[in-house]
Design an enzyme around this catalytic site. Structure first.
Site, PDB file in Angstrom:
ATOM      1  N   ASP A 179       6.201   7.844   6.616  1.00  0.00           N
ATOM      2  CA  ASP A 179       4.745   7.910   6.825  1.00  0.00           C
ATOM      3  C   ASP A 179       4.352   7.916   8.295  1.00  0.00           C
ATOM      4  O   ASP A 179       3.316   7.383   8.690  1.00  0.00           O
ATOM      5  CB  ASP A 179       4.041   6.747   6.088  1.00  0.00           C
ATOM      6  CG  ASP A 179       4.376   6.759   4.608  1.00  0.00           C
ATOM      7  OD1 ASP A 179       4.521   7.855   4.045  1.00  0.00           O
ATOM      8  OD2 ASP A 179       4.522   5.664   4.028  1.00  0.00           O
ATOM      9  N   GLY A 192       3.650  10.609   9.866  1.00  0.00           N
ATOM     10  CA  GLY A 192       2.778  11.757  10.113  1.00  0.00           C
ATOM     11  C   GLY A 192       3.594  13.042  10.195  1.00  0.00           C
ATOM     12  O   GLY A 192       3.181  14.006  10.849  1.00  0.00           O
ATOM     13  N   GLY A 252       4.059  15.251   7.939  1.00  0.00           N
ATOM     14  CA  GLY A 252       3.329  16.366   7.330  1.00  0.00           C
ATOM     15  C   GLY A 252       2.398  17.008   8.330  1.00  0.00           C
ATOM     16  O   GLY A 252       2.392  18.224   8.493  1.00  0.00           O
ATOM     17  N   GLY A 298       5.197  11.684   0.437  1.00  0.00           N
ATOM     18  CA  GLY A 298       3.770  11.973   0.384  1.00  0.00           C
ATOM     19  C   GLY A 298       3.329  12.363   1.777  1.00  0.00           C
ATOM     20  O   GLY A 298       3.355  11.547   2.683  1.00  0.00           O
ATOM     21  N   HIS A 299       3.014  13.632   1.961  1.00  0.00           N
ATOM     22  CA  HIS A 299       2.646  14.124   3.284  1.00  0.00           C
ATOM     23  C   HIS A 299       1.192  14.583   3.244  1.00  0.00           C
ATOM     24  O   HIS A 299       0.854  15.516   2.528  1.00  0.00           O
ATOM     25  CB  HIS A 299       3.567  15.275   3.701  1.00  0.00           C
ATOM     26  CG  HIS A 299       5.005  14.855   3.809  1.00  0.00           C
ATOM     27  ND1 HIS A 299       6.021  15.720   4.101  1.00  0.00           N
ATOM     28  CD2 HIS A 299       5.599  13.648   3.677  1.00  0.00           C
ATOM     29  CE1 HIS A 299       7.178  15.065   4.144  1.00  0.00           C
ATOM     30  NE2 HIS A 299       6.936  13.806   3.874  1.00  0.00           N
ATOM     31  N   GLN A 311      10.835  11.002   4.004  1.00  0.00           N
ATOM     32  CA  GLN A 311      11.340   9.656   4.310  1.00  0.00           C
ATOM     33  C   GLN A 311      11.681   9.587   5.811  1.00  0.00           C
ATOM     34  O   GLN A 311      11.052  10.267   6.591  1.00  0.00           O
ATOM     35  CB  GLN A 311      12.531   9.279   3.418  1.00  0.00           C
ATOM     36  CG  GLN A 311      12.152   9.082   1.954  1.00  0.00           C
ATOM     37  CD  GLN A 311      12.041  10.378   1.181  1.00  0.00           C
ATOM     38  OE1 GLN A 311      12.917  11.211   1.213  1.00  0.00           O
ATOM     39  NE2 GLN A 311      10.946  10.564   0.483  1.00  0.00           N
ATOM     40  N   THR A 332       0.519   7.503   0.162  1.00  0.00           N
ATOM     41  CA  THR A 332      -0.005   8.745  -0.393  1.00  0.00           C
ATOM     42  C   THR A 332       0.440   8.909  -1.850  1.00  0.00           C
ATOM     43  O   THR A 332      -0.291   9.436  -2.678  1.00  0.00           O
ATOM     44  CB  THR A 332       0.559   9.941   0.422  1.00  0.00           C
ATOM     45  OG1 THR A 332       0.377   9.671   1.807  1.00  0.00           O
ATOM     46  CG2 THR A 332      -0.113  11.236   0.079  1.00  0.00           C
ATOM     47  N   THR A 380       2.011   6.312  -4.020  1.00  0.00           N
ATOM     48  CA  THR A 380       1.826   5.196  -4.958  1.00  0.00           C
ATOM     49  C   THR A 380       0.576   4.376  -4.654  1.00  0.00           C
ATOM     50  O   THR A 380       0.248   3.471  -5.420  1.00  0.00           O
ATOM     51  CB  THR A 380       3.053   4.257  -4.906  1.00  0.00           C
ATOM     52  OG1 THR A 380       3.249   3.840  -3.548  1.00  0.00           O
ATOM     53  CG2 THR A 380       4.303   4.950  -5.386  1.00  0.00           C
ATOM     54  N   GLY A 381      -0.095   4.677  -3.557  1.00  0.00           N
ATOM     55  CA  GLY A 381      -1.306   3.932  -3.206  1.00  0.00           C
ATOM     56  C   GLY A 381      -1.012   2.511  -2.730  1.00  0.00           C
ATOM     57  O   GLY A 381      -1.929   1.731  -2.492  1.00  0.00           O
ATOM     58  N   LEU A 437      -1.965   7.578  17.786  1.00  0.00           N
ATOM     59  CA  LEU A 437      -2.238   6.823  19.010  1.00  0.00           C
ATOM     60  C   LEU A 437      -3.682   6.319  19.001  1.00  0.00           C
ATOM     61  O   LEU A 437      -3.984   5.259  19.544  1.00  0.00           O
ATOM     62  CB  LEU A 437      -1.983   7.713  20.241  1.00  0.00           C
ATOM     63  CG  LEU A 437      -1.948   6.985  21.575  1.00  0.00           C
ATOM     64  CD1 LEU A 437      -0.798   5.994  21.642  1.00  0.00           C
ATOM     65  CD2 LEU A 437      -1.849   7.961  22.747  1.00  0.00           C
TER      66      LEU A 437
HETATM   67  P1  GDP Z   1       4.255  11.475   6.411  1.00  0.00           P
HETATM   68  O1  GDP Z   1       4.760  10.975   5.115  1.00  0.00           O
HETATM   69  O2  GDP Z   1       5.167  11.177   7.543  1.00  0.00           O
HETATM   70  O3  GDP Z   1       3.848  12.923   6.372  1.00  0.00           O
HETATM   71  O4  GDP Z   1       2.908  10.654   6.709  1.00  0.00           O
HETATM   72  P2  GDP Z   1       1.739  10.386   5.644  1.00  0.00           P
HETATM   73  O5  GDP Z   1       0.954  11.640   5.478  1.00  0.00           O
HETATM   74  O6  GDP Z   1       2.240   9.711   4.440  1.00  0.00           O
HETATM   75  O7  GDP Z   1       0.909   9.279   6.428  1.00  0.00           O
HETATM   76  C1  GDP Z   1       0.291   9.555   7.642  1.00  0.00           C
HETATM   77  C2  GDP Z   1      -1.234   9.342   7.466  1.00  0.00           C
HETATM   78  O8  GDP Z   1      -1.842   9.303   8.736  1.00  0.00           O
HETATM   79  C3  GDP Z   1      -1.914  10.480   6.740  1.00  0.00           C
HETATM   80  O9  GDP Z   1      -2.996   9.961   6.007  1.00  0.00           O
HETATM   81  C4  GDP Z   1      -2.404  11.393   7.858  1.00  0.00           C
HETATM   82  O10 GDP Z   1      -3.547  12.142   7.497  1.00  0.00           O
HETATM   83  C5  GDP Z   1      -2.740  10.391   8.902  1.00  0.00           C
HETATM   84  N1  GDP Z   1      -2.536  10.837  10.288  1.00  0.00           N
HETATM   85  C6  GDP Z   1      -1.575  11.658  10.782  1.00  0.00           C
HETATM   86  N2  GDP Z   1      -1.657  11.731  12.126  1.00  0.00           N
HETATM   87  C7  GDP Z   1      -2.685  10.927  12.474  1.00  0.00           C
HETATM   88  C8  GDP Z   1      -3.240  10.534  13.732  1.00  0.00           C
HETATM   89  O11 GDP Z   1      -2.805  10.944  14.803  1.00  0.00           O
HETATM   90  N3  GDP Z   1      -4.277   9.645  13.701  1.00  0.00           N
HETATM   91  C9  GDP Z   1      -4.783   9.143  12.558  1.00  0.00           C
HETATM   92  N4  GDP Z   1      -5.786   8.281  12.625  1.00  0.00           N
HETATM   93  N5  GDP Z   1      -4.275   9.481  11.347  1.00  0.00           N
HETATM   94  C10 GDP Z   1      -3.242  10.349  11.315  1.00  0.00           C
HETATM   95  P1  IMO Z   2       7.410  10.019   3.294  1.00  0.00           P
HETATM   96  O1  IMO Z   2       8.117  11.344   3.260  1.00  0.00           O
HETATM   97  C1  IMO Z   2       7.597   5.716   2.916  1.00  0.00           C
HETATM   98  C2  IMO Z   2      10.623   4.115   0.183  1.00  0.00           C
HETATM   99  C3  IMO Z   2      10.129   3.423  -1.055  1.00  0.00           C
HETATM  100  C4  IMO Z   2      11.252   2.420  -1.264  1.00  0.00           C
HETATM  101  C5  IMO Z   2      12.496   3.221  -0.843  1.00  0.00           C
HETATM  102  C6  IMO Z   2      13.249   3.850  -2.001  1.00  0.00           C
HETATM  103  O2  IMO Z   2       6.008  10.091   2.812  1.00  0.00           O
HETATM  104  O3  IMO Z   2       7.559   9.362   4.615  1.00  0.00           O
HETATM  105  P2  IMO Z   2      12.793   5.894  -3.606  1.00  0.00           P
HETATM  106  O4  IMO Z   2      11.665   6.164  -4.562  1.00  0.00           O
HETATM  107  O5  IMO Z   2      12.948   6.933  -2.558  1.00  0.00           O
HETATM  108  O6  IMO Z   2      14.077   5.583  -4.296  1.00  0.00           O
HETATM  109  O7  IMO Z   2      12.359   4.528  -2.859  1.00  0.00           O
HETATM  110  O8  IMO Z   2      12.021   4.226   0.030  1.00  0.00           O
HETATM  111  N1  IMO Z   2      10.089   5.485   0.367  1.00  0.00           N
HETATM  112  C7  IMO Z   2       9.159   5.818   1.264  1.00  0.00           C
HETATM  113  N2  IMO Z   2       8.448   5.048   2.112  1.00  0.00           N
HETATM  114  N3  IMO Z   2       7.442   7.053   2.916  1.00  0.00           N
HETATM  115  C8  IMO Z   2       8.167   7.824   2.094  1.00  0.00           C
HETATM  116  O9  IMO Z   2       8.173   9.159   2.165  1.00  0.00           O
HETATM  117  C9  IMO Z   2       9.044   7.214   1.177  1.00  0.00           C
HETATM  118  N4  IMO Z   2       9.871   7.669   0.225  1.00  0.00           N
HETATM  119  C10 IMO Z   2      10.523   6.604  -0.254  1.00  0.00           C
HETATM  120  O10 IMO Z   2       8.890   2.797  -0.846  1.00  0.00           O
HETATM  121  O11 IMO Z   2      11.097   1.358  -0.369  1.00  0.00           O
HETATM  122 MG    MG Z   3       4.156   9.753   3.544  1.00  0.00          MG
END
Ligand code: GDP
Ligand code: IMO
Ligand code: MG
Length: 423
Positions: A13, A15, A17, A40-41, A223, A298, A300-301, A331
């Site tokens: 998570d 960022g 995506g 979840g991106h 991940q 993104t 599982t909430g 940032l």
């Molecule tokens: P990923 O799994 O690495 O793609 O990241 P996620 O999308 O799960 O989580 C990143 C969250 O931060 C998302 O809700 C993005 O929309 C948000 N996001 C990404 N870059 C930025 C940023 O520079 N600033 C802020 N405030 N939110 C961001």
């Molecule tokens: P993105 O791509 C954050 C975590 C789960 C759990 C562990 C194993 O959005 O960054 P799994 O279902 O993969 O067997 O769970 O990994 N996990 C993540 N945490 N972002 C993810 O993906 C994750 N994908 C799995 O929460 O701790």
């Molecule tokens: Mg994510």
């Protein structure tokens, strides 16, 4: 480019995506090489927010070919639903390509994932319960069923029958659950074949040909480094290799093709699920990060655990992935904090650790050694170049570069595409 790998440097998570979507502007192909719908991106384009789980983020850039490569595990129903949702929102998914060698997530994988977690009790991993671990387990046990099997109904049914015999013993005798019906599963899965057929391909060959034509190929990690089954905080990891090396095995290209590895680092850290996290903040500051950063999963909430940036882990990510540069995200979230802390080492009764410790126990027992940096206390979300940033925000970037040992080439100051500084 031409072959650029994008990886998470923390526990996910970061960022990835958003960074992939921005870089995909100049790409021809975006490849997912591991994981499944545990990812979840989130990508924000104008007023629209897209949450992708399986389809590579490049799908939102017209003309880019999104590839789900052999290293992924695919729940076909989820894939078809994701494509349908995107289509209904005007996104063209006709170019999506799926490796014939990718493994299928079967209904028993989802069920066993949930049951194993329940049985682990307090020791549970906190998985996404999408069947990821059990699907990879079967892949390596050579009990897996692959995308290509959907196109050979007899082989599919034969394989399923054999596997299900064992799974049903597990479900009924160990977990006290009802047995599953092979015919019902086969009918459901074989029913997906027709819709998937136009998308199934030899994706390794497609990528190879694209690279041969000097096309720009992005590999989008899901991940992250510390969730890597080999290099992460085992067993609190996912069941694949999200680190850069995984891109080659997971997509069928050789390591010599890769010339850039971008590590995505959030300006602080978050983690979902269980496992050690030295800089985790259990106080108001951590809560503030969750609220300002919108740190809820993104997929599982779930509320994400949050803490200060850990440069020990970041240096480790530089090493394990061979990072060439860093994209520093979120940032803007730090603007709300007067003083910032950055972890530079771990301290235990046994001494100080400047490198990521060999013995995982240290991660639980250690106290982070922090350096304090001043905050900049002003909104930076409108910044579009380095010059727009207050000096203290620039100092933070310079600090991260020095600590990581590689340059920061992109800074993100908001979820939207435009909120990006290319350095
Ligand atoms: P990923 O799994 O690495 O793609 O990241 P996620 O999308 O799960 O989580 C990143 C969250 O931060 C998302 O809700 C993005 O929309 C948000 N996001 C990404 N870059 C930025 C940023 O520079 N600033 C802020 N405030 N939110 C961001
Ligand atoms: P993105 O791509 C954050 C975590 C789960 C759990 C562990 C194993 O959005 O960054 P799994 O279902 O993969 O067997 O769970 O990994 N996990 C993540 N945490 N972002 C993810 O993906 C994750 N994908 C799995 O929460 O701790
Ligand atoms: Mg994510």
């Amino acid at each position: 480019m031409p072959a650029t790998v994008i990886v998470g440097t923390q526990w996910g998570d970061e960022g990835k995506g958003k960074v992939t979507d921005v870089l995909a502007d100049e790409a021809d192909m975006v490849v997912r090489f591991q994981g499944g719908n545990n990812a979840g991106h989130t990508i924000v384009i104008g007023e629209e927010r897209f949450a992708l789980t399986l389809i590579p983020s490049g799908v939102l850039n017209p003309g880019v070919m999104p590839i789900i490569a052999n290293g992924c595990v695919v729940d076909p129903r989820v894939l078809l639903e994701e494509m349908a949702t995107l289509q209904s929102r005007g996104v063209d998914t006709s170019l999506v390509r799926l490796s014939a060698n990718a493994h299928l997530i079967m209904p028993y994988h989802r069920e066993i994932d949930a049951l194993q977690e329940r049985f682990l009790g307090k020791g549970q991993i906190g998985t996404t319960k999408r069947g990821i671990g059990p699907a990879y387990t079967d892949k390596f046990a050579r009990h897996g069923i692959r995308v290509q099997d959907l196109f050979d109904p007899k082989i599919f049914r034969d394989k399923l029958e054999v596997v299900l015999k064992e799974k049903n013993k597990l479900l009924t005798k160990i977990y006290n659950q009802l047995a599953m019906d092979a015919t019902a599963i086969a009918d459901e899965y074989l029913g997906y074949a027709e819709q998937l057929a136009p998308h199934v391909a030899d994706t390794s060959l497609l990528i190879y040909e694209a690279l041969g034509q000097d096309k720009q190929v992005l590999f989008e990690g899901a991940q992250a480094t510390l969730l890597d089954v080999d290099h992460g905080t085992y067993p609190f990891v996912t069941s694949s290799n999200p680190t850069a090396g995984g891109a080659t095995i997971g997509s069928g290209i050789g390591p010599t093709s890769i010339d850039r590895v971008v590590g995505v680092a959030k300006a602080y850290i978050s983690r979902v699920g269980s496992g050690p996290f030295p800089t985790e903040l259990m106080d108001d500051v951590g809560e503030k990060m969750v609220q300002i950063g919108g740190e809820y999963g993104t997929v599982t909430g779930r509320r994400r655990r949050c803490g200060w940036l850990d440069t020990v882990a970041l240096r480790y990510a530089t090493r394990i992935n061979g990072l060439t540069d860093i994209a520093l995200t979120k940032l803007d979230v730090l603007s709300e904090f007067d003083r910032l802390k950055v972890c530079v080492a771990y301290e235990t009764d046994e001494g100080r650790f400047d490198e990521f410790p060999r013995q995982q126990r240290v991660l639980y027992e250690s106290r982070p050694v922090y350096e304090e940096l001043p905050g900049w206390a002003e909104d930076i979300s409108g910044a579009r170049s380095l010059e727009d940033l207050p000096p203290k925000a620039r100092d933070y970037i310079a600090y991260v570069e020095k600590a990581a040992g590689v340059p920061v080439t992109m800074v993100s100051v908001g979820p939207q595409r435009a909120a990006t500084l290319n350095l």
